[in-house]
Write an enzyme that holds these catalytic residues in place. Sequence first.
Site, PDB file in Angstrom:
ATOM      1  N   ASP A   1       0.823  -1.213   0.000  1.00  0.00           N
ATOM      2  CA  ASP A   1       0.000   0.000   0.000  1.00  0.00           C
ATOM      3  C   ASP A   1       0.857   1.263   0.000  1.00  0.00           C
ATOM      4  O   ASP A   1       0.731   2.131   0.868  1.00  0.00           O
ATOM      5  CB  ASP A   1      -0.972  -0.033   1.184  1.00  0.00           C
ATOM      6  CG  ASP A   1      -1.924  -1.224   1.085  1.00  0.00           C
ATOM      7  OD1 ASP A   1      -2.206  -1.666  -0.039  1.00  0.00           O
ATOM      8  OD2 ASP A   1      -2.363  -1.721   2.132  1.00  0.00           O
TER       9      ASP A   1
ATOM     10  N   HIS B   1      -3.242  -1.502  -4.310  1.00  0.00           N
ATOM     11  CA  HIS B   1      -4.409  -0.611  -4.365  1.00  0.00           C
ATOM     12  C   HIS B   1      -3.977   0.450  -5.367  1.00  0.00           C
ATOM     13  O   HIS B   1      -3.438   1.487  -4.998  1.00  0.00           O
ATOM     14  CB  HIS B   1      -4.681   0.045  -3.003  1.00  0.00           C
ATOM     15  CG  HIS B   1      -5.439  -0.824  -2.046  1.00  0.00           C
ATOM     16  ND1 HIS B   1      -6.684  -1.316  -2.328  1.00  0.00           N
ATOM     17  CD2 HIS B   1      -5.130  -1.268  -0.804  1.00  0.00           C
ATOM     18  CE1 HIS B   1      -7.117  -2.029  -1.296  1.00  0.00           C
ATOM     19  NE2 HIS B   1      -6.193  -2.029  -0.357  1.00  0.00           N
TER      20      HIS B   1
ATOM     21  N   ARG C   1      -9.327  -4.454  -5.650  1.00  0.00           N
ATOM     22  CA  ARG C   1     -10.283  -3.449  -6.099  1.00  0.00           C
ATOM     23  C   ARG C   1     -11.641  -3.535  -5.383  1.00  0.00           C
ATOM     24  O   ARG C   1     -12.410  -2.593  -5.397  1.00  0.00           O
ATOM     25  CB  ARG C   1     -10.450  -3.582  -7.620  1.00  0.00           C
ATOM     26  CG  ARG C   1     -11.482  -2.695  -8.284  1.00  0.00           C
ATOM     27  CD  ARG C   1     -11.159  -1.225  -8.125  1.00  0.00           C
ATOM     28  NE  ARG C   1     -12.170  -0.396  -8.747  1.00  0.00           N
ATOM     29  CZ  ARG C   1     -13.390  -0.163  -8.249  1.00  0.00           C
ATOM     30  NH1 ARG C   1     -13.746  -0.719  -7.107  1.00  0.00           N
ATOM     31  NH2 ARG C   1     -14.233   0.621  -8.875  1.00  0.00           N
ATOM     32  N   LYS C   2     -11.923  -4.695  -4.810  1.00  0.00           N
ATOM     33  CA  LYS C   2     -13.204  -4.905  -4.098  1.00  0.00           C
ATOM     34  C   LYS C   2     -14.392  -4.372  -4.905  1.00  0.00           C
ATOM     35  O   LYS C   2     -15.145  -3.504  -4.460  1.00  0.00           O
ATOM     36  CB  LYS C   2     -13.184  -4.245  -2.719  1.00  0.00           C
ATOM     37  CG  LYS C   2     -12.122  -4.794  -1.779  1.00  0.00           C
ATOM     38  CD  LYS C   2     -12.251  -4.222  -0.381  1.00  0.00           C
ATOM     39  CE  LYS C   2     -11.218  -4.739   0.583  1.00  0.00           C
ATOM     40  NZ  LYS C   2      -9.837  -4.237   0.362  1.00  0.00           N
TER      41      LYS C   2
ATOM     42  N   ASP D   1     -20.773  -3.635  -7.577  1.00  0.00           N
ATOM     43  CA  ASP D   1     -21.763  -2.890  -8.364  1.00  0.00           C
ATOM     44  C   ASP D   1     -22.513  -3.872  -9.260  1.00  0.00           C
ATOM     45  O   ASP D   1     -22.253  -5.075  -9.223  1.00  0.00           O
ATOM     46  CB  ASP D   1     -21.073  -1.785  -9.192  1.00  0.00           C
ATOM     47  CG  ASP D   1     -21.973  -0.548  -9.317  1.00  0.00           C
ATOM     48  OD1 ASP D   1     -23.188  -0.709  -9.562  1.00  0.00           O
ATOM     49  OD2 ASP D   1     -21.458   0.571  -9.163  1.00  0.00           O
TER      50      ASP D   1
ATOM     51  N   ASN E   1     -22.820  -4.833 -15.295  1.00  0.00           N
ATOM     52  CA  ASN E   1     -22.476  -3.979 -16.434  1.00  0.00           C
ATOM     53  C   ASN E   1     -21.432  -2.927 -16.065  1.00  0.00           C
ATOM     54  O   ASN E   1     -20.492  -2.662 -16.832  1.00  0.00           O
ATOM     55  CB  ASN E   1     -23.763  -3.329 -16.975  1.00  0.00           C
ATOM     56  CG  ASN E   1     -23.512  -2.536 -18.234  1.00  0.00           C
ATOM     57  OD1 ASN E   1     -23.415  -1.313 -18.216  1.00  0.00           O
ATOM     58  ND2 ASN E   1     -23.358  -3.246 -19.357  1.00  0.00           N
ATOM     59  N   THR E   2     -21.584  -2.324 -14.899  1.00  0.00           N
ATOM     60  CA  THR E   2     -20.620  -1.312 -14.444  1.00  0.00           C
ATOM     61  C   THR E   2     -19.279  -1.951 -14.103  1.00  0.00           C
ATOM     62  O   THR E   2     -18.209  -1.427 -14.458  1.00  0.00           O
ATOM     63  CB  THR E   2     -21.200  -0.572 -13.206  1.00  0.00           C
ATOM     64  OG1 THR E   2     -22.415   0.059 -13.603  1.00  0.00           O
ATOM     65  CG2 THR E   2     -20.233   0.458 -12.656  1.00  0.00           C
TER      66      THR E   2
ATOM     67  N   TYR F   1      -5.870  -7.258  13.937  1.00  0.00           N
ATOM     68  CA  TYR F   1      -4.874  -8.210  13.443  1.00  0.00           C
ATOM     69  C   TYR F   1      -4.898  -9.528  14.177  1.00  0.00           C
ATOM     70  O   TYR F   1      -5.264  -9.596  15.345  1.00  0.00           O
ATOM     71  CB  TYR F   1      -3.464  -7.614  13.619  1.00  0.00           C
ATOM     72  CG  TYR F   1      -3.142  -6.461  12.701  1.00  0.00           C
ATOM     73  CD1 TYR F   1      -3.237  -6.587  11.313  1.00  0.00           C
ATOM     74  CD2 TYR F   1      -2.702  -5.248  13.222  1.00  0.00           C
ATOM     75  CE1 TYR F   1      -2.902  -5.519  10.480  1.00  0.00           C
ATOM     76  CE2 TYR F   1      -2.374  -4.182  12.393  1.00  0.00           C
ATOM     77  CZ  TYR F   1      -2.469  -4.324  11.021  1.00  0.00           C
ATOM     78  OH  TYR F   1      -2.139  -3.279  10.201  1.00  0.00           O
TER      79      TYR F   1
ATOM     80  N   ARG G   1       1.443  -3.226   6.537  1.00  0.00           N
ATOM     81  CA  ARG G   1       2.300  -2.400   7.376  1.00  0.00           C
ATOM     82  C   ARG G   1       3.278  -3.207   8.223  1.00  0.00           C
ATOM     83  O   ARG G   1       4.391  -2.743   8.491  1.00  0.00           O
ATOM     84  CB  ARG G   1       1.431  -1.482   8.253  1.00  0.00           C
ATOM     85  CG  ARG G   1       0.824  -0.333   7.454  1.00  0.00           C
ATOM     86  CD  ARG G   1      -0.281   0.365   8.217  1.00  0.00           C
ATOM     87  NE  ARG G   1      -1.507  -0.438   8.238  1.00  0.00           N
ATOM     88  CZ  ARG G   1      -2.647  -0.055   8.836  1.00  0.00           C
ATOM     89  NH1 ARG G   1      -2.688   1.105   9.477  1.00  0.00           N
ATOM     90  NH2 ARG G   1      -3.711  -0.835   8.790  1.00  0.00           N
TER      91      ARG G   1
END
Length: 267
Positions: free
Chosen positions: A38, A62, A92-93, A96, A99-100, A221, A239
């Site tokens: 990240d 990400h 990306r999770k 929707d 189609n999107t 965690y 991290r």
Amino acid sequence: SKSNLPFAKRAERHKHPLVKRLFSLAEKKQSNVVLSADLTTTKDLLNFADKLGPHIVVLKTHIDILDDFSQETIEGLTRLSKQHDFLIFEDRKFVDIGNTVQKQYKGGVLKIHDWAHIVNCTVLPGPGIVQALEQTIQSAGVADRGVLILAEMTSKGSLATGSYTKASIEIARQYPKTIMGWVATKELSQLAESEVDEEDFVVFTTGVNISSKGDALGQQYQTPESAMAGGSDFLIAGRGIYAASDPVAAVKEYQKAGWDAYKARVG
Ligand code: S5P
């Protein structure tokens, strides 16, 4: 259960080409570490990918947090993924209508499908989201793409529990050609009735940290040992590795902890 089988055996039996490759890579590199890279500049991202690449099996991005995203970012990641032999997982999770999601996966400036071996989605919109991702993958005709379902979340108060989590497993079973497994805190197959004997979904566990219990924004965690004891296959750490004072020493520590726990489990 399948989690007691060695990765080599699971690679051999598996029908999903990308899962086969993932298990084989893990055996070859003796690592089940997924680096959650990240970082927010291309230079940092590529630097960490280069230094830590030899010790990981998957690099999770990400891509939308980069300040300076460009074609160079993707060219660099792709080059390093070949050089150090790791897969790229864009976290990306998707959430929707189908189609999107197809447009978000294939198009825009990010063109995620072009370079990310793995992406993930939630099943909040229902099974159509997986159908949409599967259609994009199949019409591109490439074998090395796959999807993980976000079956649980590590953050405090997460609503990805109960019937949502159970539906994640049931939907995964409807799309075995596309779904590799899920992101969860532990093995979940037992939540929904098993349909197929040979079924083998891969468990990616995030929220893994050796020295911290959580952060100020609700992250929670567990250790590599507890994740592996819970039936995880691959450990996602961010991290704990990249923010350590010596990230190379840290990645080796996670690699050893994860691999020792894996070895102990398979005997
Ligand atoms: O439930 C989740 C799912 C994910 S994919 N909890 C998470 O933390 N993640 C991701 O894992 C999160 O977006 C971040 O990229 C990484 C955890 O990072 P760390 O620095 O807390 O290890």
